[in-house]
Design a protein around this motif. Structure first.
Motif, short mmCIF file in Angstrom:
data_model
loop_
_atom_site.label_atom_id
_atom_site.label_comp_id
_atom_site.label_asym_id
_atom_site.label_seq_id
_atom_site.Cartn_x
_atom_site.Cartn_y
_atom_site.Cartn_z
N GLU A 161 0.83 -1.21 0.00
CA GLU A 161 0.00 0.00 0.00
C GLU A 161 0.86 1.25 0.00
O GLU A 161 0.54 2.25 -0.66
CB GLU A 161 -0.93 -0.01 1.22
N TRP A 162 1.98 1.20 0.75
CA TRP A 162 2.91 2.34 0.80
C TRP A 162 3.51 2.58 -0.58
O TRP A 162 3.65 3.73 -1.01
CB TRP A 162 3.99 2.04 1.83
N LYS A 165 0.86 3.91 -3.26
CA LYS A 165 0.42 5.29 -3.05
C LYS A 165 1.18 6.26 -3.95
O LYS A 165 0.67 7.33 -4.31
CB LYS A 165 0.61 5.67 -1.58
N ASP A 212 -7.47 8.94 -3.57
CA ASP A 212 -6.62 7.85 -3.09
C ASP A 212 -5.94 8.23 -1.78
O ASP A 212 -5.83 7.43 -0.87
CB ASP A 212 -5.56 7.52 -4.15
N ASP A 213 -5.51 9.51 -1.68
CA ASP A 213 -4.90 9.98 -0.44
C ASP A 213 -5.90 9.93 0.70
O ASP A 213 -5.55 9.58 1.83
CB ASP A 213 -4.38 11.42 -0.61
N GLN A 216 -6.17 6.50 2.04
CA GLN A 216 -5.04 6.16 2.89
C GLN A 216 -5.23 6.74 4.29
O GLN A 216 -4.94 6.09 5.28
CB GLN A 216 -3.73 6.71 2.29
#
Length: 492
Positions: A161-162, A165, A212-213, A216
């Motif tokens: 995931e990191w 991003k 997307d941010d 997160q």
């Protein structure tokens, strides 16, 4: 013109598991995996998808500071590869002590100014997670440190995931997002809005990244589980109803009305607060049948809670059972607020009662005391605010640099003891866990550090950082000390 793929470089010493991670991301066996150090000597490139987003993965040869010409060439190629990359994954062996070669190379990679993660491999189970504390020595932020086990496929999702991003969204993501945005824009005054598809995509592609941010950010922990405990008939159900603003739990003057814990949740200050109104606890000799089951359920609930409200009846004299119940909170290491219910007296009387509570519950000296009246609603709003504040203290992560500065000041003010002439030295301090905060003192002779000095350090930390309402665990350890050799932590 199609933009080139972003590059992800895998860097690290031999035999730390880079090729295994390469294969895991590529979802096929491309890199050769072997226990023989230095099996990978060339840079392998392969197009991969990380959570549906494409990138170019670069697997470098293991870096080894030897005079061997092959390994010298490997290091040169690896550094060149890192300079080309957009994202760097620096991989280390979690079963080994961090060495100077790793740190030197990591700092060299940091200077490149690229997005950099420290990936600690071979953290095969929850017990081995504590090995991560020693890698805070690199000065890495929490969000860029990952403890994983490639062979057991543990912890890799968070790493992926990191990585994802920072990768451009896939065509499918763009198409779906554009379609959604188009549908949202239908009916607006701008009738010719969709005439130029390319212009539409350029204008709103940024919104896709923003969404997307937001996703997160939503992954962060915003749920608080609050246990409400106390003797029978101290007013736990009344406090629950007052906090929720409506009657959801049966209130009765008959002791032990609440048998099963009742879970209730509501939103407050961006957090989801879930209360468990526990069955009232009686003296063990009076626990029979269903109430014995209620006590068992209460302990199960405490294992899942973050915070506890220790409810006391301010209209009655405190008894030993109050102390025993509060001891459960200390045992489970929860954030704590002491709530004096049925309070209708003046401030002078409150001060006297507060002194009595502090004398009785010395082990909860860090817990704030709030006097409320569930019947009139007095100070209920203040109690809600305090729950948020204590949870933030309970879950906070203090940067290593900040902890080191505070501990250094503490040592200057009160020098480390020299038991039997032994010279003690703290190399550095780091927080390796939260909920509650757990802090490691990395030092030369941890077994010689007296608990009284640990208590002094905890008090000094509290003087400089807001840890109100939360216990702090201090552990003294040697460099590279394994968990099975750990000294027990000191809580205060």
């Amino acid at each position: 013109m199609k933009e080139p793929l972003k590059k992800i470089a895998l860097i690290g010493q031999p035999n730390v598991g880079k090729s295994s991670l390469f294969n895991r991301i590529a979802k096929k066996r491309i890199a050769i995996v072997s226990d023989l150090a230095g099996t990978t000597r060339d840079i392998r490139k392969h197009e991969v998808e990380v959570l549906g987003r494409k990138a170019l993965m670069l697997d470098t040869g293991g870096i080894d500071e030897t005079n061997d010409a092959i390994f010298s060439n490997v290091k040169r190629k690896a550094i060149e590869c890192a300079k080309e990359a957009d994202i760097i994954l620096f991989m280390v062996d979690g079963k080994r002590i961090p060495d100077d070669k790793d740190k030197e190379l990591f700092y060299e990679l940091q200077d490149l100014g690229k997005r950099l993660a420290l990936v600690v491999n071979k953290i095969d189970n929850d017990k081995e997670k504590e090995r991560l504390w020693s890698f805070y020595e690199f000065g890495i932020d929490d969000e860029n440190l990952f403890g994983i086990s490639v062979s057991h496929n543990r912890g890799t999702k968070k790493l992926f995931e990191w990585i994802a991003k920072d990768l451009p969204p896939s065509e499918e993501e763009i198409a779906l997002a554009l379609q959604t945005l188009k549908e949202e824009k239908k009916g607006q005054d701008d009738d010719d809005y969709f005439e130029d598809e390319e212009e539409f995509e350029e204008e709103y592609i940024e919104e896709i990244y923003e969404e997307d941010d937001e996703e997160q950010e939503e992954d962060c922990d915003d749920k608080i589980n609050v246990a409400i405990i106390g003797r029978t008939n101290v007013g736990k159900s009344s406090i629950l109803n007052a906090l929720l603003g409506e009657e959801r739990s049966v209130v009765s003057p008959i002791a032990g009305t609440t048998i099963d814990p009742v879970d209730e949740a509501f939103e407050y200050e961006g957090k989801t607060i879930t209360f468990v109104d526990t069955a009232g606890l009686r003296r063990r000799g009076k626990i029979e049948g269903i109430e014995k089951y209620a006590l068992m359920r209460t302990k199960e609930m405490l294992e899942k809670a973050n915070l506890a409200l220790v409810v006391l009846d301010a209209s009655e004299t405190l008894v030993d059972l109050d102390e025993k119940i509060a001891g459960l909170v200390d045992e489970y290491g929860l954030g704590t607020i002491i709530v004096l219910n049925k309070w209708d007296e003046n401030m002078d009387t409150f001060k006297k009662f507060e002194e009595t509570v502090r004398s009785k519950f010395k082990f909860l000296y860090y817990a704030p005391i709030i006097a409320v009246s569930a019947k009139t609603g007095r100070s209920i709003g203040r109690l809600k605010d305090k729950i948020i504040e204590i949870y933030n203290n309970y879950s906070q992560r203090i940067p290593t640099a900040t902890l080191n500065k505070i501990v250094e000041e503490a040592v200057i003010r009160h020098a480390l003891p020299s038991p039997n002439g032994n010279y003690l030295r703290i190399y550095y301090t780091t927080q390796f866990e939260s909920k509650p905060p757990r802090i490691a003192l990395i030092m030369n002779k941890p077994n010689l550090l007296h608990f009284s000095y640990k208590r002094y350090l905890i008090n000094y930390l509290r003087d400089n950082i807001n840890f109100e309402g939360t216990p702090i665990h201090i552990l003294a350890r040697k460099k590279g000390q394994r968990e099975e050799d750990n000294e027990e932590s000191f809580q205060g």
